[in-house]
Enzyme design. Sequence first.
Site, mmCIF file in Angstrom:
data_model
loop_
_atom_site.group_PDB
_atom_site.id
_atom_site.type_symbol
_atom_site.label_atom_id
_atom_site.label_comp_id
_atom_site.label_asym_id
_atom_site.label_seq_id
_atom_site.Cartn_x
_atom_site.Cartn_y
_atom_site.Cartn_z
ATOM 1 N N ASP A 177 34.019 37.161 -47.256
ATOM 2 C CA ASP A 177 33.193 36.084 -46.720
ATOM 3 C C ASP A 177 33.313 34.909 -47.701
ATOM 4 O OD1 ASP A 177 31.251 34.287 -46.042
ATOM 5 O OD2 ASP A 177 29.621 35.747 -45.880
ATOM 6 N N GLN B 291 30.740 30.447 -49.081
ATOM 7 C CA GLN B 291 30.225 29.703 -50.235
ATOM 8 C C GLN B 291 31.299 29.474 -51.290
ATOM 9 O OE1 GLN B 291 27.420 28.222 -50.244
ATOM 10 N NE2 GLN B 291 26.395 29.227 -48.537
ATOM 11 N N LYS C 155 29.990 23.697 -43.919
ATOM 12 C CA LYS C 155 29.597 23.806 -45.319
ATOM 13 C C LYS C 155 30.592 23.097 -46.237
ATOM 14 C CE LYS C 155 27.320 28.300 -44.794
ATOM 15 N NZ LYS C 155 25.911 27.902 -44.725
ATOM 16 N N HIS D 211 24.938 38.006 -46.900
ATOM 17 C CA HIS D 211 24.268 37.208 -45.869
ATOM 18 C C HIS D 211 24.188 38.073 -44.610
ATOM 19 C CE1 HIS D 211 23.990 34.014 -42.784
ATOM 20 N NE2 HIS D 211 23.672 33.162 -43.747
ATOM 21 N N CYS E 298 18.691 34.054 -45.028
ATOM 22 C CA CYS E 298 19.477 35.040 -44.255
ATOM 23 C C CYS E 298 19.964 36.176 -45.147
ATOM 24 C CB CYS E 298 20.642 34.386 -43.532
ATOM 25 S SG CYS E 298 20.136 33.152 -42.337
#
Lengths: 151, 440
Positions: free
Chosen positions: B229, B232, B255, B152, B395
Amino acid sequence: MSELDSLYQQIILDHSKARQGSGLATEPAPVGARLGESHQINTTCGDEVTVRVAVVDGKIEQIRWDGDGCAISMAAASVISELGEGEGVGELRAKIETFRELMRSRGTVEADEDVLGDAAAFSGVSKYPARVKCAMLAWVAVEHALAEAEA
Amino acid sequence: MATTRSAPHAPAGDAPAFADERVALFRADFPILGRSVNGVPLVYLDSAATSQTPLGVLEAERHFYKHENAAVNRGSHTLAVEATDTFEAARATLAGFLGALPEEIVWTSNATEGLNLLAYSFSNASLGRGGQAARRFALQPGDEIVVTEMEHHANLIPWQELAFRTGATLRFIPITDDGELRLDEAERIIGDRTRVLAVTHASNVLGTINPVVDLVALARRVGALVLLDACQSAPHLPLDLHALDVDFAVLSGHKMLAPTGIGVLYGRRELLDAMPPFLTGGSMITTVTMEQAEYLPAPHRFEAGTQRVSQAVAFAEAVRYLEAAGMDRVRAWDSQLGQRLVEGLADLDGIRVVGPEAGRERIGLAAFDVDGVHAHDVGQFLDDRGIAVRVGHHCAQPLHRRLGLTATTRASTYLYTTTDEVDAFLSAVAEVRGYFGVTS
């Protein structure tokens, strides 16, 4: 006509496929013309268009473009290419302004087909604020390219 | 069902997915899911962009303002003490959820801020701030930062900028055509010059779950710091950051059922305590003179100024909601819906799903290209049916370029997504090419 059908009118779908004026490299600019070029990107979706205008004695001889994007943005490029060629610079500027007002109207303005031709089919777009940028992309590019040609 | 190599989380399928009745109970907690758009019921398939927020989370924030609101970590009156306790308890809740210590949890506004915090702290270390202890974060020409081709923009641009500021070189691990990391290339690229490896746990476009254990092993071999990261993955998989053995991780609350404006930066305690701060000001110091200041240990040294207290409280409530649902079951449900999406899309003519093929492990999302129809038009058609999906480059422009695409349409699920919603989406996608007059 459903809301969606008023957005994607057949004229728009046709233009998005048979793209008038598409291909910067397909035809050279007329010799002796004043040229202007503009590259515009819709940052929300990545649609982009590069437009080249050729102006001779205040008249638009040619509008050619390359682009990648949604049906609305590609059809809008096709339509202005067809509509603009042969027009005086001042006249096309006025039409771009009329189109901009139509796009910003949120469906409250009736499109004048005598003035806008096929571009009148974009009146449904004005009810979708997220798509107005798509419709305006090539038209803004033409506006900038004209300014460059006249500079 | 195929699973990713040696990822430390168990393969999907060992916990049962939710029964439809359970999902219906979840949905009752999310009033927004009951609304209609364009005269038809909303089908919300954009949770990977932002999830919806249950009533209990909204109530937790409201309760804080109604009964406990005060400045935290600075007052001595009863209300201030209570507010501080609530705030720090929220931190402990997040720590427990992530398999970390409370001191290792820094509040940020979102993952993007967490990544910029790291990049700027490294930048400050590169300028000599933090002294000897911070040398391990300092970068100079010849050093390398390694990311992946599937990042991203938030886990790419801060590192690009850090490379520009320090003279370090940015490199990336390429992906296969199926959207998985090239581990052979990773092994070649992660070398003696590598100082930082910044990698996503799960791709927001491909749905791929990366083999964190293998990547950490490669980084450990050369002494590089590893940033994960987890934007997700934290919402969809059980996460144990200590077990994963990463040095840093970032995630965004919005999220995972929390409000916007709150996120977490995780860092191993000894690293955070040695790292120079990014934002400076009130509440992060021990002593201040007109010339200089001494800083608190982590996490407070990274929390300058008044914090997002009510949002932190709401975030803690959100992870309690997820814990009550069971993260292993959330994973099973998302995995099941993700497979249903991929299998359904793969059956349609003119649809190209990006990322792992059906049967391979993925999180609950699928991004795809419709031959002859731009993603924006696909999204518009679906919106007319009340179906909310994400369209565009998500993104991740370099990733889309790698895939030979400029934009895709993405459907993503969460614990409140029903099988019927996925099927309604698939039926609608089946009509897209016909509507736009694409026949070939």
